[in-house]
Design an enzyme around this catalytic site. Structure first.
Site, PDB file in Angstrom:
ATOM      1  N   GLU A 274       0.820  -1.207   0.000  1.00  0.00           N
ATOM      2  CA  GLU A 274       0.000   0.000   0.000  1.00  0.00           C
ATOM      3  C   GLU A 274       0.857   1.261   0.000  1.00  0.00           C
ATOM      4  O   GLU A 274       0.543   2.256  -0.666  1.00  0.00           O
ATOM      5  CB  GLU A 274      -0.930   0.014   1.225  1.00  0.00           C
TER       6      GLU A 274
ATOM      7  N   CYS B 121      -2.572  -3.761   7.156  1.00  0.00           N
ATOM      8  CA  CYS B 121      -2.196  -3.926   8.565  1.00  0.00           C
ATOM      9  C   CYS B 121      -2.579  -2.683   9.365  1.00  0.00           C
ATOM     10  O   CYS B 121      -2.683  -1.573   8.839  1.00  0.00           O
ATOM     11  CB  CYS B 121      -0.699  -4.208   8.686  1.00  0.00           C
TER      12      CYS B 121
ATOM     13  N   ALA C   9       9.187 -38.141  -8.526  1.00  0.00           N
ATOM     14  CA  ALA C   9       9.148 -38.488  -9.946  1.00  0.00           C
ATOM     15  C   ALA C   9       8.892 -39.980 -10.068  1.00  0.00           C
ATOM     16  O   ALA C   9       9.403 -40.779  -9.271  1.00  0.00           O
ATOM     17  CB  ALA C   9      10.464 -38.113 -10.629  1.00  0.00           C
TER      18      ALA C   9
ATOM     19  N   ASP D 178      20.849 -41.801  -2.404  1.00  0.00           N
ATOM     20  CA  ASP D 178      20.973 -40.816  -3.478  1.00  0.00           C
ATOM     21  C   ASP D 178      22.001 -39.721  -3.204  1.00  0.00           C
ATOM     22  O   ASP D 178      22.441 -39.046  -4.138  1.00  0.00           O
ATOM     23  CB  ASP D 178      19.614 -40.154  -3.743  1.00  0.00           C
TER      24      ASP D 178
ATOM     25  N   ARG E 158      20.365 -24.936  -7.835  1.00  0.00           N
ATOM     26  CA  ARG E 158      21.501 -24.827  -8.761  1.00  0.00           C
ATOM     27  C   ARG E 158      21.091 -24.392 -10.172  1.00  0.00           C
ATOM     28  O   ARG E 158      21.889 -23.826 -10.885  1.00  0.00           O
ATOM     29  CB  ARG E 158      22.227 -26.183  -8.877  1.00  0.00           C
TER      30      ARG E 158
ATOM     31  N   GLU F 171      10.802 -34.315  -0.607  1.00  0.00           N
ATOM     32  CA  GLU F 171      11.289 -34.968  -1.830  1.00  0.00           C
ATOM     33  C   GLU F 171      11.592 -36.456  -1.635  1.00  0.00           C
ATOM     34  O   GLU F 171      12.366 -37.043  -2.375  1.00  0.00           O
ATOM     35  CB  GLU F 171      12.522 -34.229  -2.359  1.00  0.00           C
TER      36      GLU F 171
ATOM     37  N   LEU G 222       7.239 -40.350   2.353  1.00  0.00           N
ATOM     38  CA  LEU G 222       6.030 -39.919   1.649  1.00  0.00           C
ATOM     39  C   LEU G 222       4.814 -40.711   2.124  1.00  0.00           C
ATOM     40  O   LEU G 222       3.751 -40.133   2.397  1.00  0.00           O
ATOM     41  CB  LEU G 222       6.220 -40.078   0.138  1.00  0.00           C
TER      42      LEU G 222
END
Length: 351
Positions: free
Chosen positions: A55, A80, A159, A210, A217, A292, A298
């Site tokens: 604002e 606010c 994925a 992994d 990156r 991930e 998960l």
């Protein structure tokens, strides 16, 4: 016609607000537009915590301040009314005698929560509320989830192949060959997501198997805080997670303390460790977390209904056998194609 115009200008507020999606945390994304007789005469958005709000930027951008007393101010979140790092926006609106204010949605922050609207009305301002409210809440879903559910907004991401595998079977793996599932377009998109969230969570098996870097990156942006849960210590020198290059948190059953940009928190109830982790992240003011993997992590979040959104990358390849991907209890709301790959969005309306 009046409603259509209000929605048009509110959409412009949302477009402006989104420009700060990676920089404004922990504040919400807010855009503001000032209209005089059908013409935008000022606009702005909140860029960073501790700097002027949307604002203020919008009002200051108006060249002829005399026009403000005959203008309408549009903003996607209630202005606010309290002193924080900056003065109240409501006071500036009242000072310039702006007669009409159109607001997308109420601010759920206890410091505001309707008080800004009441102050505007008490000073003879005509206030309209709820224009594009669903879109306004969607834009700041992290902010609203944090204040309403007392935990971060949780995004699941993985994925999988066309035939439903997250990883190929070990006996099919060839030496020195990678088995990346999604294409380069989606790889860059995942890094954009990382830059937008406060934290990124992986399980111990993902770290071991992994050795992910879990940083940004392939686009500009800040690295998220890395988070994991360990039931037993790892040989930390072997894994990127413990390299000290970005903030990292380990929730564990064996350690408390801080060392080399790495914070350990002791988990007291291993049976309900996910809720305990989310409670602590709320206490630490993390508003969002990107999960991930791996499969066990998960599955645990899905089974405990501790998720708000899932983003599933479907790569255009088959593994035949391997580690099966999680099965979601909800159908996708949206599917987008990226070359031969697909991206599915699923939302948890029961969370």
């Amino acid at each position: 016609m009046h409603l259509q115009l209000d929605e048009f200008y509110m959409q412009r507020c949302l477009d402006l607000a989104y420009k700060s999606c990676s920089t404004v945390f922990p504040n919400p994304m807010v855009g503001c537009v000032i209209v005089h007789k059908g013409k935008i005469i000022g606009e702005g958005y909140h860029t960073k915590q501790g700097t002027p709000h949307a604002e203020v930027h919008a009002i200051e951008s108006v060249e002829d301040k005399f026009l403000l007393k005959d203008s309408t101010l549009y903003v996607n979140l209630e202005p606010c009314c309290h002193y924080g790092k900056t003065p109240p926006c409501v006071d500036m609106i009242i000072k310039h005698k702006i007669p009409r204010v159109v607001i997308g949605t109420l601010d759920i922050n206890p410091c505001v929560k309707g008080q800004g609207i009441e102050k505007l009305k008490a000073n003879s301002c005509n206030v309209t509320i709820g224009i594009l409210e669903k879109s306004c809440r969607e834009l700041n879903k992290r902010f609203f989830t944090y204040h309403e559910k007392k935990r971060p907004y949780i995004i699941l991401k993985w994925a999988q192949t066309i035939d439903g595998f997250m990883d190929i079977a070990h006996d099919l793996k060839e030496k020195n060959k990678t088995y990346w599932i999604s294409n380069d377009i989606l790889k860059r998109k995942v890094h954009q997501w990382r830059a937008q969230e406060n934290a990124i969570f992986v399980g111990a098996n993902t770290i071991i198997n992994d050795n992910p870097q879990l940083n940004v990156r392939y686009c500009a942006g800040n690295n998220p805080c890395r988070i994991t849960f360990l039931k037993e210590p790892l040989q930390t020198k072997h894994f990127h997670f413990f390299d000290g290059t970005q903030n990292s948190i380990v929730f564990s059953t064996f350690k408390n303390g801080n060392q080399n940009n790495l914070q350990y928190y002791l988990i007291k109830n291993t049976d309900n460790y996910l809720q305990e982790i989310m409670d602590k992240l709320y206490e630490l003011q993390y508003q969002s977390i990107l999960v991930e993997g791996g499969r066990k992590t998960l599955d645990a979040l899905i089974e405990n209904n501790l998720w708000d959104e899932a983003r599933i990358l479907i790569g255009n390849k088959c593994f035949g056998k391997g580690l099966s991907a999680p099965v979601m209890p909800v159908l996708p709301s949206k599917t987008i194609s990226y070359d031969k790959d697909k991206l599915l969005y699923i939302y948890n309306i029961q969370a």
